[in-house]
Design an enzyme around this catalytic site. Structure first.
Site, short mmCIF file in Angstrom:
data_model
loop_
_atom_site.label_atom_id
_atom_site.label_comp_id
_atom_site.label_asym_id
_atom_site.label_seq_id
_atom_site.Cartn_x
_atom_site.Cartn_y
_atom_site.Cartn_z
N GLU A 69 0.94 -1.23 0.11
CA GLU A 69 -0.10 -0.09 -0.20
C GLU A 69 0.72 1.25 0.04
O GLU A 69 0.61 2.26 -0.53
CB GLU A 69 -1.14 -0.16 1.10
CG GLU A 69 -1.82 -1.25 1.19
CD GLU A 69 -2.85 -1.15 0.01
OE1 GLU A 69 -3.13 -0.10 -0.58
OE2 GLU A 69 -3.08 -2.32 -0.65
N GLU A 79 0.49 -1.49 -9.03
CA GLU A 79 0.46 -2.81 -8.08
C GLU A 79 1.72 -3.48 -7.71
O GLU A 79 2.02 -3.71 -6.69
CB GLU A 79 -0.46 -3.73 -8.72
CG GLU A 79 -1.72 -3.54 -8.80
CD GLU A 79 -2.72 -2.85 -7.42
OE1 GLU A 79 -2.20 -3.18 -6.32
OE2 GLU A 79 -3.43 -2.10 -7.77
N HIS A 106 -13.18 -7.25 -5.46
CA HIS A 106 -12.99 -6.57 -6.75
C HIS A 106 -14.13 -6.59 -7.57
O HIS A 106 -14.33 -5.46 -8.40
CB HIS A 106 -11.70 -6.98 -7.29
CG HIS A 106 -10.58 -6.76 -6.49
ND1 HIS A 106 -10.19 -7.45 -5.22
CD2 HIS A 106 -9.58 -5.87 -6.30
CE1 HIS A 106 -9.18 -7.21 -4.64
NE2 HIS A 106 -8.58 -6.35 -5.36
N ARG A 139 -4.72 -6.44 -13.39
CA ARG A 139 -3.52 -5.63 -13.11
C ARG A 139 -2.53 -6.44 -12.06
O ARG A 139 -1.42 -6.33 -11.99
CB ARG A 139 -4.04 -4.31 -12.45
CG ARG A 139 -4.90 -4.61 -11.13
CD ARG A 139 -5.33 -3.44 -10.35
NE ARG A 139 -6.08 -2.52 -11.13
CZ ARG A 139 -6.53 -1.26 -10.74
NH1 ARG A 139 -6.29 -0.82 -9.75
NH2 ARG A 139 -7.22 -0.72 -11.79
N ARG A 141 -30.81 -67.80 45.86
CA ARG A 141 -31.66 -66.87 45.13
C ARG A 141 -32.68 -65.99 45.87
O ARG A 141 -32.79 -64.76 45.77
CB ARG A 141 -32.39 -67.72 43.87
CG ARG A 141 -31.47 -68.00 42.82
CD ARG A 141 -31.97 -69.08 42.00
NE ARG A 141 -30.92 -69.12 40.76
CZ ARG A 141 -29.54 -69.83 40.88
NH1 ARG A 141 -29.30 -70.36 42.12
NH2 ARG A 141 -29.05 -69.78 39.72
N GLU A 157 -6.99 -66.22 34.54
CA GLU A 157 -6.76 -64.86 35.45
C GLU A 157 -5.15 -64.32 35.13
O GLU A 157 -4.98 -63.14 34.78
CB GLU A 157 -6.64 -65.06 36.91
CG GLU A 157 -8.16 -65.16 37.32
CD GLU A 157 -9.12 -63.99 36.93
OE1 GLU A 157 -8.75 -63.02 36.76
OE2 GLU A 157 -10.13 -64.20 36.49
N HIS A 186 -4.88 -62.60 32.02
CA HIS A 186 -5.36 -61.24 31.97
C HIS A 186 -4.03 -60.25 32.42
O HIS A 186 -3.74 -59.40 31.90
CB HIS A 186 -6.18 -60.92 33.05
CG HIS A 186 -7.76 -61.39 32.78
ND1 HIS A 186 -8.46 -60.85 31.53
CD2 HIS A 186 -8.69 -62.04 33.20
CE1 HIS A 186 -9.40 -61.35 31.46
NE2 HIS A 186 -9.84 -62.00 32.69
N ARG A 241 -33.53 -68.65 29.23
CA ARG A 241 -33.06 -70.07 29.72
C ARG A 241 -33.38 -71.38 29.11
O ARG A 241 -32.91 -72.13 28.83
CB ARG A 241 -32.78 -69.79 31.07
CG ARG A 241 -32.06 -68.55 31.85
CD ARG A 241 -31.45 -68.83 33.09
NE ARG A 241 -30.38 -69.99 33.21
CZ ARG A 241 -29.80 -70.20 34.24
NH1 ARG A 241 -30.07 -69.94 35.44
NH2 ARG A 241 -28.70 -71.06 34.18
N HIS A 246 -22.46 -61.03 37.65
CA HIS A 246 -22.03 -59.86 36.53
C HIS A 246 -23.50 -58.88 36.58
O HIS A 246 -23.07 -57.90 36.14
CB HIS A 246 -21.91 -60.36 35.21
CG HIS A 246 -20.40 -61.43 35.40
ND1 HIS A 246 -20.52 -62.59 35.74
CD2 HIS A 246 -19.34 -61.12 34.85
CE1 HIS A 246 -19.26 -63.14 35.80
NE2 HIS A 246 -18.55 -62.34 35.34
#
Length: 1310
Positions: A396, A422, A524, A533, A795, A993, A996, A1098, A1122
């Site tokens: 500029e 420019e 523009h 330009r 149960r 186990e 794991h 079941r 579980h």
């Protein structure tokens, strides 16, 4: 007034509200003001002398008119209001009236003679004055024309883009949208900004632009031009202008194509195949700029050598406290160092160098202004402190320097070939951006001139200069087509994108049509600023740069030249500037560069090193230059536009993952210790501490989960970060409100405590716990009534006590799942397998194994019938659930003595030998450890032996006896909690186990979020795989627990029967537990039907019935660990399938030959390596990849299990055929209490149905359901009979594709 190049334009806008737009369009034009008579032309002679006087008089009047017009435009652009717009239009009308009066006078007096004048400067002035442009229009059309320009400018400059669903957050183009396009790496955010701006501005501009085009063409045709485009091209005084530009473009195209291919490859690495096609155009929003015209904002993504010093000095500018004014002072100092002019006082007093903070709407697009009074020159720029904007500042100021240098020329000559105007500031910016100059002004610590640094610098420049060339070329190609009529309004957008794809190789990222006007989203277009330009400038600036560098005495590569402080270069530049347009630009250019033509060679020379580097890179990567798949378009992102504010920066994601990993280990270690303390000593105090740690975990999960939810990982290229963050985004139960979470945790603790401390008491007052008392009785007793008492008492004590908690548990579990985005808790649990077809796959596996189970069921039923008699066993009905040696009838190995095919063959149970030899629980674990070590796997660490609970304590502590393996998240502390009994069954559990623990140790170096099994079934399967070897007579003999290896047919069948009682008997139970739970979670099983539906499943899958009447007051699922512990169970079904796949693959690796059931992988390092390689993956890859590591293929299949048990299956088919067994349980309504179930219960109005105490209506519904099931089972039985007898003559090794899982012991690590 010179506009800054479009490459420095703004960002996103919102369209004006419809009412505002209507007002803009309908606003009446301002009343025409009267021009001061003193400004009108007088009388002049119609010859060259008269023309000279005419020009002089015109000049003094024009300065006054142009000052007023420019001042009005400045007022409007720095404060957009209706009043300022009206004044701007008034002044425009006056300016046009002035132009009309003088233009018509010039035509009247000089049209016949002006081209023959001897003074070339005078010819140029008269030629300019006689071109009226819009002043040719009648007043009404002139007013309409001015209003159109004002309205188009206002739409563009005041547009906003608003965040979806948030009216308060709206973005203007500058700085908001520009910053988003430059800095965001979120595909969706960039798309929203891009689409929002193009829609907000383009759509309302289209009708105005159509009107403008018609009026502009009408005006310039009256000046003798074919259309507006012809008038614009006339400024370049070249009949071959268009051909010259095309030639230059093609000269530069190879460099652009190589840059495009390189950048496309980098974007592909960032955004992946979904959004980048390596043979197609690049989506237009990904290149760091709203218009994809310059790409330097993505330099950080494409930098060739990232370890070299950063050439973007933005951060240094900020650190050093630079501001907008200082940036302009630095630019001014560069100009004065060349001997050029400083900025006048008016510049500093009147310019707008930053965006105002007083709420004014302004036109932010950077521009330089000449007020035509030879002292007032200004810049309007919403400057930000960035390196890119430092270049814009020099650009500029180049315009202003031009104004200052030619200010003494006549007004008509105070301009230049637009490309010259420019180019000037950019020429200086080429020096400013060099590392050498940045070092001089304190923005770089040191200068590195090696090849890699040069390539980095040149690529950065190419992203600005080369990337711009096709855009700089095409904008006016499109506009010239519009002005000429080749592009009608019905094809504005189509032709725009045709050119952008043809030249730039980009495409719109979202569907566009002729409703849209995407060209209008570029400053523009609505501001009617010609654009070619900039293309001309980008060629010229390198010609100028080369010439000035030679003048400054520069030696070396052109890209290293800095003309700072060279007054010789300044003098040469001054001569160009002072000429204005008083001479043909070709002459001025020749004086400067010794050539009168535009030439791309200096630009090519400048970029030669990076051109060669790009070619080499692209050849190495096999890049396709261009975009042969030009019609390809990217899909829309998921969750667009709602998810646009999510973070997509992978570096930030990596930092999050590191922080999460660090904090997780500390928090979860504390939680694991508290949980261990509670499980090994159930006290009120321990439960309080555990609840506190539970809340601490919840807070951690919530904090980091919400943090993780800020990321959009869909396009992450780092698969590990992506996987971790997706996992952490699931807040699990922590998503619940605090009060509800506390209540939920208490419910879970209460249910687990009820289960773990429960005991049942005999009439004599002696009380028995589940472990080991009740478990031993269920395993060893053969007394029908004693077993019935144990079964029923457990149960009654546990299930009934848990029932009141369970509905609330279901409610909270579902709520947490839904808040995490799942349909229900079952959907959440199934998601762990990352398999959309999981339920169908599991059902298919179950169906494959069902023939084997039905034959085992029939055979075992016959054996029980022999022992208990017809009173208790119906050969065509279900088996009473208490007679199978296990509290839940899930494994039947404890009744092996009742069902052994060949009782006279030597025993397969090593229990007696273990006891006789003095085995202890520790010895059992040591033996398991030896097995793992023999495979080349890891021994358990000292902490394991010091801290594990391997036996039930004898000090009176209440403990959770259910066997479990524990990871304490510090990489060294791994434990097992098990109330081990010295028997063969527990020896298998021990290996399970320890499997794991081995898994924990193998993946301990992964990020904590990935320290899990590939899926839950994998974790359960590992220990069981080894147990398949440990259970073989061969192995038991090798460790001195069997007197011989067996080996005969009878031994084999006995062994396989014992294994089937464990493995095959378990299949339907492991399948149905979560079938029941999933239906509870989805609401198809209500709390009123918990028990009824449990026994229905079941019966359906296991062929079992309750041995005593059950009611809906009972809660028999709750008697299984579980259920109250909320541990998903389908993992065990999966585990039991895949452990045989693993076993088969590992046996092959170990070189085993012979039947699969005889394989023992003990001491096979090759088998151990395969296992270790899979375990090391943890959860870092989808489970099919881990499956492939072990088995060489990615699917779950039951074929290995069927293969293992094939000899037994053949034997069972023969045996059941010999006895004429009916497979299944066609008399499904039978129960041991059938005699009582035929009528109502005394005085209750209720009936016994399936052993359950129900009201009459419930029983009737149940009868209809069972009738349907009976018909279905009858048909299935007939079909299975035919199928099973054919199986004998066929291989059971059928290929299968599906998922996988593992064994009946709880995994405590997550």
């Amino acid at each position: 007034m010179g506009a800054a190049p479009g490459r420095r334009g703004p960002r996103l806008l919102r369209p004006p509200p419809p009412l505002l737009l209507l007002l803009l369009l309908l606003r009446p034009p301002p009343a025409a003001l009267t021009l001061d008579p003193g400004l009108l032309p007088g009388d002049f002679a119609a010859d060259e002398a008269g023309a000279r006087l005419f020009a002089s008089s015109y000049n003094s009047s024009a300065e006054q008119v142009l000052f007023r017009s420019t001042a009005a435009s400045w007022a409007h652009d720095t404060n957009i209001t209706a009043e300022n717009a009206r004044r701007q239009e008034e002044e425009a009308l006056l300016s046009q009236e002035f132009a009309e009066a003088w233009g018509k006078k010039a035509k009247e007096l000089y049209d016949p003679v002006w081209q023959n004048f001897t003074d070339p400067e005078l010819r140029r002035i008269i030629g300019a004055v006689r071109t009226l442009g819009p002043a040719n229009l009648p007043l009404a059309k002139r007013q309409q024309y001015n209003s159109l320009l004002s309205n188009m400018s206002q739409i563009y400059s005041t547009g906003k883009v608003c965040f979806p669903n948030k009216t308060a957050s709206c973005w203007s183009l500058d700085p908001d949208l520009n910053n988003i396009l430059a800095s965001s790496r979120s595909y969706a955010m960039l798309l929203f900004a891009w689409e929002g701006w193009h829609n907000a501005v383009g759509i309302p501009l289209k009708p105005l632009y159509q009107e403008f085009t018609a009026l502009s063409n009408e005006a310039y045709r009256q000046d003798g031009f074919s259309d507006t485009g012809a008038y614009w091209r006339s400024w370049y005084d070249s009949p071959t202008f268009e051909e010259d530009l095309e030639r230059i473009y093609h000269q530069l195209e190879p460099l652009y194509l190589n840059l495009h291919a390189y950048v496309r490859r980098v974007l592909h690495r960032r955004y992946g195949d979904r959004y980048i096609n390596l043979r197609g155009p690049i989506p237009a929003h990904l290149l760091g700029n709203m218009w994809a015209q310059s790409w330097e904002s993505i330099y950080d993504m494409v930098v060739p050598f990232p370890d070299k010093p950063n050439l973007d000095v933005t951060s240094t500018m900020v650190q050093k406290g630079w501001n907008a004014t200082h940036m302009f002072r630095v630019a001014e100092e560069f100009f004065t160092s060349l001997g050029l002019l400083p900025m006048p006082p008016e510049f500093w007093a009147e310019s707008m160098l930053e965006k105002p903070e007083d709420g004014r709407e302004v036109v932010c697009h950077a521009s330089a202004w000449d007020f035509y009074n030879r002292k007032d020159f200004r810049i309007k720029q919403c400057t930000q402190v960035t390196m890119d904007q430092l270049s814009t500042v020099h650009h500029e100021m180049g315009h202003v320097q031009y104004y200052l240098q030619y200010k003494d020329q006549p007004v008509s000559l105070r301009r230049a070939n637009p490309g010259f105007h420019e180019a000037i500031g950019d020429v200086l910016a080429l020096s400013v951006s060099t590392p050498a100059h940045l070092h001089k002004i304190g923005l770089l610590d040191h200068v590195t001139n090696d090849t890699e640094s040069d390539i980095n610098y040149l690529l950065k420049m190419a992203l600005e200069k080369i990337a711009f060339l096709p855009f700089g070329y095409l904008v006016d190609q499109w506009r010239w087509g519009v002005f000429s009529g080749r592009t009608p309004s019905s094809r504005y957008n189509f032709d725009w994108w045709y050119l952008r794809t043809k030249y730039q190789g980009i495409c719109p990222p979202v569907v566009r049509n002729e409703t849209h006007f995407d060209a209008g989203a570029k400053f523009h277009i609505p501001s009617v600023t010609p654009y070619i330009r900039y293309f001309v400038s980008f060629v010229l600036q390198f010609q100028f740069h080369q010439a000035l560098c030679m003048e400054a005495g520069h030696q070396g590569p052109l890209h290293q030249c800095d003309i700072y402080q060279s007054t010789r270069a300044g003098a040469k530049l001054r001569a160009v500037l002072q000429a204005g347009c008083s001479r043909p630009w070709q002459e001025v250019l020749k004086d400067m560069v010794a050539s009168d033509a535009l030439d791309a060679q200096p630009l090519l020379d400048y970029f030669q090193p990076v051109t060669q580097w790009l070619q080499e890179q692209n050849e190495r990567n096999g890049e396709v230059l261009g975009w042969p798949e030009y019609q390809w378009r990217p899909p829309l992102p998921n969750n667009y536009p709602e998810g646009i504010d999510l973070v997509t920066d992978e570096a930030e994601a990596s930092r999050f993952v590191e922080e999460y990993d660090r904090s997780f280990q500390a928090v979860w270690n504390e939680y694991a210790e508290a949980n261990w303390n509670y499980n090994t000593n159930i006290t009120t105090e321990a439960s309080k501490i555990l609840l506190q740690k539970n809340m601490q975990i919840a807070n951690h999960t919530l904090t980091y989960g919400n943090w993780a939810r800020r990321f959009d990982v869909s396009n992450f290229q780092n698969a590990t970060s992506k996987r971790i963050i997706k996992k952490v985004q699931d807040l699990q139960r922590a998503v619940l409100p605090v009060k509800e979470l506390e209540e939920y945790n208490q419910i879970l603790l209460d249910m687990e405590t009820i289960y773990s401390v429960a005991n049942v008491c005999r009439v004599d007052g002696s009380c028995l716990q589940l472990e080991p008392d009740l478990t031993n009785l269920m395993a060893t007793s053969r007394k029908y009534d004693e077993l019935l008492w144990v079964w029923t008492s457990w149960r009654d004590k546990v299930g009934r006590a848990i029932l009141p908690y369970f509905p609330k548990y279901v409610e909270f579990t579902n709520k947490a799942a839904r808040l995490n985005g799942y349909v229900d808790a079952g959907d959440s649990w199934r998601s762990m397998y990352e398999t959309p077809t999981l339920e169908q796959d599991l059902e298919r596996l179950f169906q494959e194994l069902q023939p084997l189970y039905l034959n085992l069921h029939a055979y075992v039923g016959r054996a029980l019938h022999r022992h208990y008699g017809a009173q208790h066993i119906n050969l065509e009905g279900p088996i009473p659930a208490h007679l199978l040696g296990n509290m839940w009838a899930q494994t039947w190995s404890n009744i092996y003595d009742l069902v052994a095919p060949f009782p006279s063959a030597s025993t397969m149970d090593a229990t007696e030998a273990m006891i006789k030899q003095g085995w202890t629980p520790r010895r059992m674990f040591e033996e398991a450890d030896k097995f793992f070590i023999s495979l080349g796997l890891l021994p358990v660490p000292p902490e394991f032996w010091n801290k594990s609970m391997l036996e039930k304590p004898t000090d009176g502590r209440e403990v959770v006896c259910h066997a479990s393996a524990w990871d304490f998240y510090n990489g060294k502390d791994f434990r097992i909690k098990q109330c081990t009994t010295v028997n063969m069954e527990d020896l298998v559990v021990v290996h399970h186990e320890m499997g794991h623990i081995q898994y924990f140790m193998q993946y301990k170096d992964l990020p904590v979020a990935l320290r899990e099994g590939a899926n839950p079934g994998f974790h359960e399967a590992i220990g069981d795989v080894l147990a398949l070897s440990v259970s073989t007579p061969k192995h038991l003999h090798s460790i001195n627990l069997l007197s011989s290896e067996g080996g005969g047919y009878e031994h084999d069948i006995n062994f396989l029967m014992k294994m089937a009682l464990d493995k095959i008997a378990f299949i339907p139970f492991s399948y149905l537990v979560d079938e029941w739970r999933w239906r509870v979670f989805d609401g198809s099983i209500t709390k009123e039907n918990y028990n009824q539906e449990w026994w229905s499943l079941r019966l359906k899958y296991q062929g079992l019935c309750p041995p005593a009447p059950r009611s809906q007051g009972d809660f028999d699922p709750g008697a299984k660990f579980h259920i109250p512990s909320s541990v998903p169970y389908i993992r065990y079904f999966v585990s039991f399938i895949i452990q045989f796949q693993f076993h088969e693959a590992l046996c092959k690796a170990a070189g085993h030959t012979g039947p699969l059931h005889t394989c023992d992988i003990y001491q096979s390092k090759e088998a151990g390596k395969r296992l270790a390689d899979a375990m090391k993956l943890g959860y870092s890859k989808p489970w099919p990849e881990a499956m492939k590591v072990i088995t060489g293929q990615p699917n779950m299949s039951a074929s290995a299990m069927m293969n293992y048990f094939k000899p037994l299956m053949d034997w069972l088919l023969t045996e059941n055929g010999r006895h004429g067994e009916k497979l299944g349980w066609p008399q499904y309504t039978w129960t041991p209490n059938s005699a009582r179930s035929e009528g109502s219960l005394p005085d209750s109005g209720r009936v016994n149905f399936l052993g359950m105490n129900l009201d009459a209506q419930q029983a009737r519904v149940g009868q209809w359901v069972l009738l349907f099931l009976g018909v279905a089972l009858l048909l299935a039985s007939l079909g299975l009979t035919q199928r099973l007898f054919s199986i004998r003559y066929q291989s059971l090794r059928q290929p299968h594709h599906g998922p996988q899982f593992g064994s009946e012991v709880e995994l405590r690590h997550s």
